[in-house]
Motif scaffolding. Sequence first.
Motif, PDB file in Angstrom:
ATOM      1  N   VAL B 156       5.056  -4.425 -11.365  1.00  0.00           N
ATOM      2  CA  VAL B 156       4.505  -4.817 -10.161  1.00  0.00           C
ATOM      3  C   VAL B 156       5.102  -3.999  -9.132  1.00  0.00           C
ATOM      4  N   LYS B 157       4.152  -3.416  -8.181  1.00  0.00           N
ATOM      5  CA  LYS B 157       4.305  -2.660  -7.178  1.00  0.00           C
ATOM      6  C   LYS B 157       3.167  -2.597  -5.970  1.00  0.00           C
ATOM      7  N   ARG B 158       3.473  -2.254  -5.063  1.00  0.00           N
ATOM      8  CA  ARG B 158       2.314  -2.092  -3.738  1.00  0.00           C
ATOM      9  C   ARG B 158       1.611  -0.859  -4.106  1.00  0.00           C
ATOM     10  N   ILE B 159       0.071  -0.594  -4.312  1.00  0.00           N
ATOM     11  CA  ILE B 159      -0.449   0.566  -4.533  1.00  0.00           C
ATOM     12  C   ILE B 159      -0.577   1.331  -3.184  1.00  0.00           C
ATOM     13  N   SER B 160      -0.487   2.826  -3.230  1.00  0.00           N
ATOM     14  CA  SER B 160      -0.975   3.500  -2.226  1.00  0.00           C
ATOM     15  C   SER B 160      -1.890   4.638  -2.822  1.00  0.00           C
ATOM     16  N   LYS B 161      -2.936   4.509  -2.112  1.00  0.00           N
ATOM     17  CA  LYS B 161      -3.880   5.803  -2.460  1.00  0.00           C
ATOM     18  C   LYS B 161      -4.226   6.622  -1.355  1.00  0.00           C
ATOM     19  N   GLN B 162      -3.732   7.648  -1.152  1.00  0.00           N
ATOM     20  CA  GLN B 162      -3.906   8.612  -0.216  1.00  0.00           C
ATOM     21  C   GLN B 162      -4.055   9.998  -0.471  1.00  0.00           C
ATOM     22  N   ASN B 163      -5.207  10.821  -0.197  1.00  0.00           N
ATOM     23  CA  ASN B 163      -5.783  12.026  -0.256  1.00  0.00           C
ATOM     24  C   ASN B 163      -5.774  12.269  -1.878  1.00  0.00           C
ATOM     25  N   GLY B 164      -6.102  11.225  -2.776  1.00  0.00           N
ATOM     26  CA  GLY B 164      -6.380  11.447  -3.898  1.00  0.00           C
ATOM     27  C   GLY B 164      -5.181  11.256  -4.998  1.00  0.00           C
ATOM     28  N   GLN B 165      -3.997  10.766  -4.179  1.00  0.00           N
ATOM     29  CA  GLN B 165      -2.781  10.607  -4.852  1.00  0.00           C
ATOM     30  C   GLN B 165      -2.427   9.244  -5.081  1.00  0.00           C
ATOM     31  N   ILE B 166      -2.083   8.570  -6.149  1.00  0.00           N
ATOM     32  CA  ILE B 166      -1.681   7.292  -6.200  1.00  0.00           C
ATOM     33  C   ILE B 166      -0.307   7.262  -6.377  1.00  0.00           C
ATOM     34  N   THR B 167       0.263   6.348  -5.590  1.00  0.00           N
ATOM     35  CA  THR B 167       1.768   6.010  -5.482  1.00  0.00           C
ATOM     36  C   THR B 167       1.983   4.790  -5.603  1.00  0.00           C
ATOM     37  N   LEU B 168       2.955   4.257  -6.660  1.00  0.00           N
ATOM     38  CA  LEU B 168       3.603   2.938  -6.602  1.00  0.00           C
ATOM     39  C   LEU B 168       4.716   2.655  -5.743  1.00  0.00           C
ATOM     40  N   MET B 169       4.640   1.822  -4.586  1.00  0.00           N
ATOM     41  CA  MET B 169       5.580   1.683  -3.731  1.00  0.00           C
ATOM     42  C   MET B 169       6.169   0.581  -3.831  1.00  0.00           C
ATOM     43  N   PRO B 170       7.714   0.536  -4.154  1.00  0.00           N
ATOM     44  CA  PRO B 170       8.505  -0.500  -4.251  1.00  0.00           C
ATOM     45  C   PRO B 170       8.723  -1.155  -2.968  1.00  0.00           C
ATOM     46  N   GLU B 171       9.143  -2.331  -2.699  1.00  0.00           N
ATOM     47  CA  GLU B 171       9.697  -2.873  -1.440  1.00  0.00           C
ATOM     48  C   GLU B 171      11.195  -3.238  -1.408  1.00  0.00           C
TER      49      GLU B 171
END
Lengths: 424, 199
Positions: B156-171
């Motif tokens: 489980v993570k927060r999803i970031s979609k920026q400039n075509g790059q997907i990143t899974l962001m921990p909190e």
Amino acid sequence: MPRVLALVDCNNFYASCELVFAPKLEGHPIVVLSNNDGCIVARNSESKKLGIPLGAPWHKVKKTTRRHGVQAFSSNSALYGDMSARVMNILTSFTPTIEIYSIDEAFMDLTGAPVNSLTEYGRRICQTVHQGTGIPVSVGIASTKTLAKVANRIAKKNPETGGVLNLEKVKLHLDSLLTQISVGDIWGVGRRWSKKLHSAGITNGRELRDADTRWIRNQFNVVLERTVLELRGQPCIELEFAPPKKQTIMCSRSFGNRITHQDALREAVCNYTTIATAKMRKQKSCTQAVTVFIQTSLLNKKEPQYSNSCTVPLGKPCNDTGELIHHALGGLNSIYKPGFRYARAGVILLDLVPQDVEQGTLFPSTEEYASSPLMNTLDDINQKHGRGKLRFAAEGFAHKWQMKQNHKSPAYTTKWDELPKAGD
Amino acid sequence: MVNKRGHGGHRPGAGRPEGTGKFGEKTKPIRVPNSLLPQITEILDAHKAGSKKIFMMPQNAEIMLPDENAEHSGVPFFSNMVAAGFPSPADDHMDDRLDLNEYLVSHPAATFFVRVQGLSMINAGIQPDDILVVDRSMDPAHGKVIVAALDGDLTVKRISKQNGQITLMPENDDYDPIEITAEMSFIIWGVVTSVIHKV
């Protein structure tokens, strides 16, 4: 308005259910076993490619499949039932006119949808079900149930269709498509008829479609005639919205280990009677006779073999677990022979009649009147707290005979302490 | 009150004097549904005992009670789908009572519960052993908390979609963001809509 039907069929349903919760196994061969880890009842495409045959006894293919890294799952019916309900629920959001044909198949009535966009509509069905549940499905669209089955089969076998085929769109090729389908694979043609058709020179779907209907009716029956007409695009088989009530209900299992003692057999028979009777009350029926059967293993030819059954006719239609257990045990008593290693037992409730037209006897005893609220309470409690929570003592507690389930996955969607886990 | 011949009917001074009953005031018979009888009896008893509490509630306030008869099951919406199924014993009392399923689950067929392991989302209020309500039918837009299968394991993570790059962001500052690359096996499993945390 021309009728439009779709058959939606889940791909490798049991295997797909397991993969939703075990994404690690995606791309690896898996198989699902029948009750008691008996034989292979489902494969994903990877294990199909390995040539593992459907229906193969697990103990025979265990070694070779291990070598190929095949992961086996015991049957997890709670999971499959829940996933099936989810799929069907999503399908009813497309049209309320749907017939749930089996755990993994449903016919949908799409009459009135614009013909040219049907393929697109089928794709949306696939996409919505797959996203919502993780289960891949195929859709076959045609004017009759039998043709929708054909369309679905072609869609499934040909990946380039994307899992959706509208038969109306490929009408020009219909002859060659039907020619490629063996007559035994047409919906409604059983093995016996397939043999008989073959010997009459009818080997594929096209030949069956073009057969003389009068000859078919004379040589076979009106049911096969309907199949022929349906292949020609004439709807003969309607959608069924309420499943017909069952005329007989059977509960039978193979034991996890062989049983020699009558006590354990009695426990098993009580247990099966309870399950079958609860099922019967759910469809609001009463039974007029109960059959008990026991058998030794048919697999082991060296052991002494024995199998027998006994049918106990009842004085009046009955749906009371206690009374039926009494009759079933009486039946068991009359067929049980010591000295054999029993592998399987079963209980069949026969000649079911609706409970509301049940005819009373002239002199009903007071217990009979008392039993129905008792049974309702029993069913309510078990419905709420799980099967077998409240039971007749005769069902026993040890249950050493219970089936083997060595590879069972968790009840991911129906038990709080078995939920899937998400980590860091 | 008296009939033509002057017989029967009302006689002045007969019967219990007004206001001397158990409530100390004038009373009126009404019809009450059986199911509400316990609550109403309770109110009357409280009133009789001299408690004024029940009448100090603001006007027009609706009394809402959790449905104590609600079905005890995972996502109970399916139980009513089986044609031959038992009708819920709670069906008759459904009005005006609060159902947590209704509040937490918008798409029952596509909603699954997932148990949390680990601390990577602690600052988003997601703690170990919490239960995530996961809706598979929702769009996993930028900024949503999602469950994904990363190399076969659910996370489980927060999803970031920026400039075509997907990143899974921990909190949680102890964890690093995970950039999704082509070599990884990555499937979005569903969107987290709620967290159930027992205190």
